[in-house]
Design a protein around this motif. Structure first.
Motif, PDB file in Angstrom:
ATOM      1  N   ALA A 170      24.540 -26.732 -11.974  1.00  0.00           N
ATOM      2  CA  ALA A 170      25.059 -27.145 -10.582  1.00  0.00           C
ATOM      3  C   ALA A 170      24.593 -26.019  -9.610  1.00  0.00           C
ATOM      4  N   ASN A 171      24.105 -24.784 -10.091  1.00  0.00           N
ATOM      5  CA  ASN A 171      23.433 -23.780  -9.171  1.00  0.00           C
ATOM      6  C   ASN A 171      22.825 -22.837 -10.061  1.00  0.00           C
ATOM      7  N   GLY A 172      21.417 -22.681 -10.076  1.00  0.00           N
ATOM      8  CA  GLY A 172      20.662 -21.750 -11.145  1.00  0.00           C
ATOM      9  C   GLY A 172      20.144 -20.731 -10.344  1.00  0.00           C
ATOM     10  N   ALA A 173      20.952 -20.089  -9.153  1.00  0.00           N
ATOM     11  CA  ALA A 173      20.465 -19.077  -8.636  1.00  0.00           C
ATOM     12  C   ALA A 173      20.461 -17.658  -9.291  1.00  0.00           C
ATOM     13  N   HIS A 174      21.657 -17.652  -9.922  1.00  0.00           N
ATOM     14  CA  HIS A 174      22.119 -16.447 -11.061  1.00  0.00           C
ATOM     15  C   HIS A 174      20.886 -16.490 -12.000  1.00  0.00           C
ATOM     16  N   GLU A 175      20.605 -17.380 -12.629  1.00  0.00           N
ATOM     17  CA  GLU A 175      19.559 -17.586 -13.766  1.00  0.00           C
ATOM     18  C   GLU A 175      18.242 -16.970 -13.400  1.00  0.00           C
ATOM     19  N   ILE A 176      17.952 -17.420 -11.938  1.00  0.00           N
ATOM     20  CA  ILE A 176      16.655 -17.181 -11.461  1.00  0.00           C
ATOM     21  C   ILE A 176      16.501 -15.583 -11.158  1.00  0.00           C
ATOM     22  N   ALA A 177      17.494 -15.152 -10.729  1.00  0.00           N
ATOM     23  CA  ALA A 177      17.420 -13.594 -10.150  1.00  0.00           C
ATOM     24  C   ALA A 177      17.399 -12.815 -11.645  1.00  0.00           C
ATOM     25  N   VAL A 178      18.215 -13.346 -12.667  1.00  0.00           N
ATOM     26  CA  VAL A 178      18.002 -12.515 -14.080  1.00  0.00           C
ATOM     27  C   VAL A 178      16.663 -12.505 -14.530  1.00  0.00           C
ATOM     28  N   ARG A 179      16.077 -13.874 -14.288  1.00  0.00           N
ATOM     29  CA  ARG A 179      14.780 -14.074 -14.748  1.00  0.00           C
ATOM     30  C   ARG A 179      13.535 -13.174 -14.013  1.00  0.00           C
ATOM     31  N   ASP A 180      14.017 -12.970 -12.784  1.00  0.00           N
ATOM     32  CA  ASP A 180      12.985 -12.121 -11.834  1.00  0.00           C
ATOM     33  C   ASP A 180      13.104 -10.598 -12.370  1.00  0.00           C
ATOM     34  N   ALA A 181      14.590 -10.332 -12.539  1.00  0.00           N
ATOM     35  CA  ALA A 181      14.654  -8.760 -13.035  1.00  0.00           C
ATOM     36  C   ALA A 181      13.888  -8.589 -14.271  1.00  0.00           C
ATOM     37  N   ILE A 182      13.867  -9.427 -15.244  1.00  0.00           N
ATOM     38  CA  ILE A 182      13.368  -8.999 -16.480  1.00  0.00           C
ATOM     39  C   ILE A 182      11.942  -9.172 -16.195  1.00  0.00           C
ATOM     40  N   LEU A 183      11.172 -10.210 -15.564  1.00  0.00           N
ATOM     41  CA  LEU A 183       9.943 -10.183 -15.527  1.00  0.00           C
ATOM     42  C   LEU A 183       9.434  -9.004 -14.555  1.00  0.00           C
ATOM     43  N   LYS A 184      10.083  -8.539 -13.694  1.00  0.00           N
ATOM     44  CA  LYS A 184       9.689  -7.398 -13.021  1.00  0.00           C
ATOM     45  C   LYS A 184       9.557  -6.043 -13.994  1.00  0.00           C
ATOM     46  N   ARG A 185      10.424  -5.991 -14.687  1.00  0.00           N
ATOM     47  CA  ARG A 185      10.269  -4.940 -15.687  1.00  0.00           C
ATOM     48  C   ARG A 185       9.269  -5.205 -17.005  1.00  0.00           C
ATOM     49  N   LEU A 186       9.241  -6.559 -17.467  1.00  0.00           N
ATOM     50  CA  LEU A 186       8.595  -6.926 -18.406  1.00  0.00           C
ATOM     51  C   LEU A 186       7.662  -8.040 -18.057  1.00  0.00           C
ATOM     52  N   PRO A 187       6.408  -7.680 -17.337  1.00  0.00           N
ATOM     53  CA  PRO A 187       5.707  -8.988 -16.829  1.00  0.00           C
ATOM     54  C   PRO A 187       5.301  -9.946 -17.702  1.00  0.00           C
ATOM     55  N   GLY A 188       4.978  -9.582 -18.902  1.00  0.00           N
ATOM     56  CA  GLY A 188       4.177 -10.580 -19.818  1.00  0.00           C
ATOM     57  C   GLY A 188       5.137 -11.377 -20.686  1.00  0.00           C
ATOM     58  N   LEU A 189       6.453 -11.124 -20.617  1.00  0.00           N
ATOM     59  CA  LEU A 189       7.342 -11.963 -21.626  1.00  0.00           C
ATOM     60  C   LEU A 189       7.844 -13.165 -21.095  1.00  0.00           C
ATOM     61  N   SER A 190       7.826 -13.931 -22.201  1.00  0.00           N
ATOM     62  CA  SER A 190       8.222 -15.611 -22.093  1.00  0.00           C
ATOM     63  C   SER A 190       9.686 -15.352 -21.769  1.00  0.00           C
ATOM     64  N   VAL A 191      10.084 -16.169 -20.669  1.00  0.00           N
ATOM     65  CA  VAL A 191      11.436 -16.321 -20.304  1.00  0.00           C
ATOM     66  C   VAL A 191      11.645 -17.999 -19.911  1.00  0.00           C
ATOM     67  N   SER A 192      12.843 -18.291 -20.591  1.00  0.00           N
ATOM     68  CA  SER A 192      13.309 -19.737 -20.119  1.00  0.00           C
ATOM     69  C   SER A 192      14.766 -19.710 -19.652  1.00  0.00           C
ATOM     70  N   ILE A 193      14.810 -20.691 -18.468  1.00  0.00           N
ATOM     71  CA  ILE A 193      16.253 -20.654 -17.710  1.00  0.00           C
ATOM     72  C   ILE A 193      16.565 -21.954 -18.178  1.00  0.00           C
ATOM     73  N   SER A 194      18.075 -22.080 -18.395  1.00  0.00           N
ATOM     74  CA  SER A 194      18.713 -23.476 -18.713  1.00  0.00           C
ATOM     75  C   SER A 194      18.620 -24.444 -17.441  1.00  0.00           C
ATOM     76  N   SER A 195      18.776 -24.025 -16.256  1.00  0.00           N
ATOM     77  CA  SER A 195      18.617 -24.646 -15.110  1.00  0.00           C
ATOM     78  C   SER A 195      17.300 -25.558 -14.810  1.00  0.00           C
ATOM     79  N   GLU A 196      16.429 -24.929 -15.376  1.00  0.00           N
ATOM     80  CA  GLU A 196      15.081 -25.674 -15.430  1.00  0.00           C
ATOM     81  C   GLU A 196      14.674 -26.688 -16.767  1.00  0.00           C
ATOM     82  N   VAL A 197      15.303 -25.832 -17.681  1.00  0.00           N
ATOM     83  CA  VAL A 197      14.753 -26.667 -18.931  1.00  0.00           C
ATOM     84  C   VAL A 197      16.015 -27.907 -19.412  1.00  0.00           C
ATOM     85  N   SER A 198      16.969 -27.723 -18.926  1.00  0.00           N
ATOM     86  CA  SER A 198      18.017 -28.535 -19.307  1.00  0.00           C
ATOM     87  C   SER A 198      19.219 -28.644 -18.345  1.00  0.00           C
TER      88      SER A 198
END
Length: 693
Positions: A170-198
């Motif tokens: 219903a609202n994927g904002a928090h998932e996106i924020a955590v993904r951004d935080a992980i990728l900022k620290r680990l730019p090459g990491l593969s990250v999937s979020i449920s609000s986009e996948v399913s």
């Protein structure tokens, strides 16, 4: 080589044992089977593409499009051979993957064993946040807990991360924020979020789906990148597309981002292949039976369309029961898939009973008869011993088979354990695998409220036509069809698939207070998403838009699909939708319920290229019985004895020819076994129509 531009399309299906290649050049089909290379799957594709191009007499640069499907993602999930993956979720929901839905798929089994979670508990982390079912933020994302999780992920050496928060559909904002935080620290990491996948409700299924996507994503992305580069290096510069589980075609880039949508891509091609044959023959109740080297797939084709769903299960572990597998919530061609293929290994269990599968000898080392290092007896070994296969003409002679090696394997692993000779051991192995597949077919049709004996079977795959007659005897089916090119049926199906993508989202709307303007905005966004995925693959003309609502009475726990016209909603739409729902509810359950509010819980919008019209195949007059050129001993399971069976070359048969069982009709990629209870009539398009005598 031809210098005139021609319509050349290639379909490629990577299975657990064989990689199938089908090339369509201006309507002429060329095909081959290559043993799958597990170390570098693209190598088998390159070899196979070169082979079929040589068969067709064209340069590799003349290939106009390549469409690819694979079971690599499925096999990685079944065999738990994926990336080291972390799962980040809402505080309090760490154990959802373990708790599942608390459903007991076998109510009276006191020792029931649930399938283990894909991500171990030590690799699951939580952050403080909370969103409700309407998308409203109840608890802001806690920066300190996010920072702590990011450091744990960095220290853990993970290759991939899945993020799934409660009500993120219903609202994927928090998932996106955590993904951004992980990728900022680990730019090459593969990250999937449920609000986009399913982006669907029901957290167990959604969490499991995003975990599965993350688990296979690094390997699939790496493989697809290598494939595209390798094809260009040998001169294949055409666009490469992927078939997805729903039966449509998407770009390689989309497939790399959402590889979980490839989980049933190979089998989906087979269902499309069977549906195309059903359209040509005007068959409305068809059972698609695809048996390859590693698995067997059974799918219902009703009204010439494969049955679809928005969730399915990978690897059911308990007698094919719903709930005993790994749930994946993506649009999919609905089927039951079991570990029963030519490479499935036969063994004796603690009760001294023969068991077959789910483990497979695959292509490496392969069945014992391949003489490539395999020592375990397999279904292919059993088929060889029982006379279903010609040891000198398997895969067109490319793989010579050793009857002696099959006898030795059967004797070592089965015969010596329970006191049977190799022939009796092979008989037991074949009967067991056939009964497993027949039982899966019965369960699948019963789950859908159908009588299996009412169906016509369309069979394909390298091993499907070998076992189809015996399966039909067990299931009470009186007719089966073996299409031309059956040995590479899924690869041919890829060439007949539409460009298409289905967007599925959960959003609850009550009809008693139907917010039609908001519903219009939701559907328009989903339509734009679906069209975006198929952009560039559509030919001239308008795409076909299909909309489906998933609805229920308020308070019910599950929903039913309700097809909807492609029109905008207005203030009177609630009444129209209610009528559509009640009509479908009556069709499912016999009667509607008065006085209850109705709600929409999920929405689906599918965009696809229109299917081309097919030419109906006219019936053929039954001709004369064709005498066999030669015979060989073939074991007849229903009689428990060897009989002399006629051997017929399929390429030598013509429309109207009749073959009576027992017989084996041989071709390069497979063989069709007719038992004594069947005869086959060759149709105008080369199909073998087998009916009970």
């Amino acid at each position: 080589m031809s210098s005139t531009p021609r319509n050349c399309r290639v379909g490629v299906d990577i299975g657990g044992t064989f990689t199938d290649i089908a090339l369509d050049l201006d309507g002429a089909l060329h095909s081959t089977k290559i043993l799958t290379d597990y170390t570098a799957p693209e190598r088998a594709i390159l070899k196979g593409v070169k082979t079929v191009a040589d068969m067709a007499g064209i340069a590799l640069s003349e290939i106009g499009i390549l469409i690819h499907g694979t079971t690599l993602a499925t096999n990685a999930l079944i065999e738990r051979r994926g990336a080291k993956t972390a799962f980040v979720t809402t505080e309090g929901f760490r154990d959802v993957l373990e708790m599942r839905t608390e459903n007991r798929f076998e109510q009276y089994d006191l020792n029931i064993s649930l399938p283990p979670a894909l991500i171990a508990r030590a690799d699951r982390f939580v952050v403080r946040e909370r969103i409700d079912a309407t998308g409203k933020v109840l608890l802001d994302l806690d920066d300190a807990s996010v920072a702590a999780v990011v450091e744990k992920v960095a220290a853990g050496g993970y290759e991939s991360v899945a993020i799934g928060f409660i009500h993120a559909y219903a609202n994927g904002a928090h998932e996106i924020a955590v993904r951004d935080a992980i990728l900022k620290r680990l730019p090459g990491l593969s990250v999937s979020i449920s609000s986009e996948v399913s982006p669907q409700m029901r957290e167990f299924e959604r969490f499991n789906t995003v975990c599965a996507n993350a688990y296979v994503k690094p390997a699939i992305k790496s493989y697809l990148d290598r494939l595209v580069v390798s094809l260009k290096e040998i001169g294949v510069g055409c666009p490469v597309f992927m078939i997805h589980s729903g039966g449509g075609i998407v770009s390689v880039e989309s497939a790399s981002e959402f590889p979980v949508r490839l989980v049933e891509s190979g089998p989906a091609g087979g269902a499309i292949f069977a549906a195309d044959i059903a359209r040509q023959y005007g068959l409305d109740t068809v059972l698609s039976f695809d048996m390859g080297g590693t698995t067997a797939k059974i799918c219902l084709i009703e009204n010439q369309v494969p049955k679809t769903a928005k969730t399915f299960e990978v690897a059911r572990t308990y007698r094919f029961r719903k709930g005993s597998g790994m749930p994946i919530s993506i649009p999919v061609v609905e089927m039951v898939e079991i570990g029963a293929g030519g490479g499935s290994i036969a063994s004796v269990d603690a009760m001294r009973q023969i068991r077959v599968g789910p483990h497979s000898a695959a292509s490496e080392p392969g069945p014992a008869c391949y003489q490539r290092g395999g020592k375990n007896p397999t279904v292919t070994d059993a088929d060889l011993i029982l006379g279903k296969l010609d040891p000198a003409n398997f895969a067109g002679g490319a793989i010579p088979l050793s009857v002696e090696a099959s006898h030795q394997a059967m004797s070592d692993d089965i015969g010596s354990v329970i006191g049977l000779d190799p022939e009796a051991s092979a008989y037991g192995a074949c009967e067991m695998v056939d009964e497993n597949m027949a039982n899966a077919g019965r369960v699948h049709t019963v789950e859908n409220g159908k009588n299996i004996s009412d169906f016509t079977m369309i069979t394909f795959g390298g091993a499907g036509p070998l076992h189809a007659a015996r399966l039909c005897e067990k299931m009470g089916i009186s007719t089966f069809l073996v299409p031309p090119g059956a040995g590479v049926g899924s690869a041919i199906g890829f060439l007949k698939a539409p460009f298409g993508y289905e967007s599925v989202r959960s959003a609850v709307f009550n009809l008693s207070n139907f917010e039609y303007a908001e519903a219009n905005r939701l559907l328009e966004a989903m339509k734009a998403e679906a069209l975006g995925f198929v952009e560039g693959g559509l030919d001239a003309g308008s795409p076909v838009i299909e909309r489906t609502l998933f609805m229920r009475y308020a308070g019910q726990g599950w929903d039913i699909p309700v097809p909807l016209a492609d029109d905008n909603f207005d203030p009177a739409s609630a009444e129209t939708i209610a009528a559509l729902f009640e009509r479908e509810y009556e069709r499912f359950f016999g009667r509607a319920i008065e006085g209850l509010d109705i709600e929409i819980v999920s929405w689906s919008v599918k965009a696809s290229s229109p299917l081309p019209p097919v030419e109906r195949i006219p019936s053929v007059a039954e001709g004369n019985v064709v005498p066999p050129g030669k015979t060989r001993r073939l074991f007849e399971a229903s009689q428990g004895a060897y009989l002399e069976a006629g051997i017929h070359e399929r390429t030598a048969l013509k429309p109207g020819d009749v073959i009576k069982g027992p017989a084996v009709i041989v071709e390069r990629e497979t063989s069709t076994v007719l038992t004594s209870s069947f005869k086959a009539i060759v149709q105008h398009d080369g199909c073998l129509l087998a009916t009970r005598i």
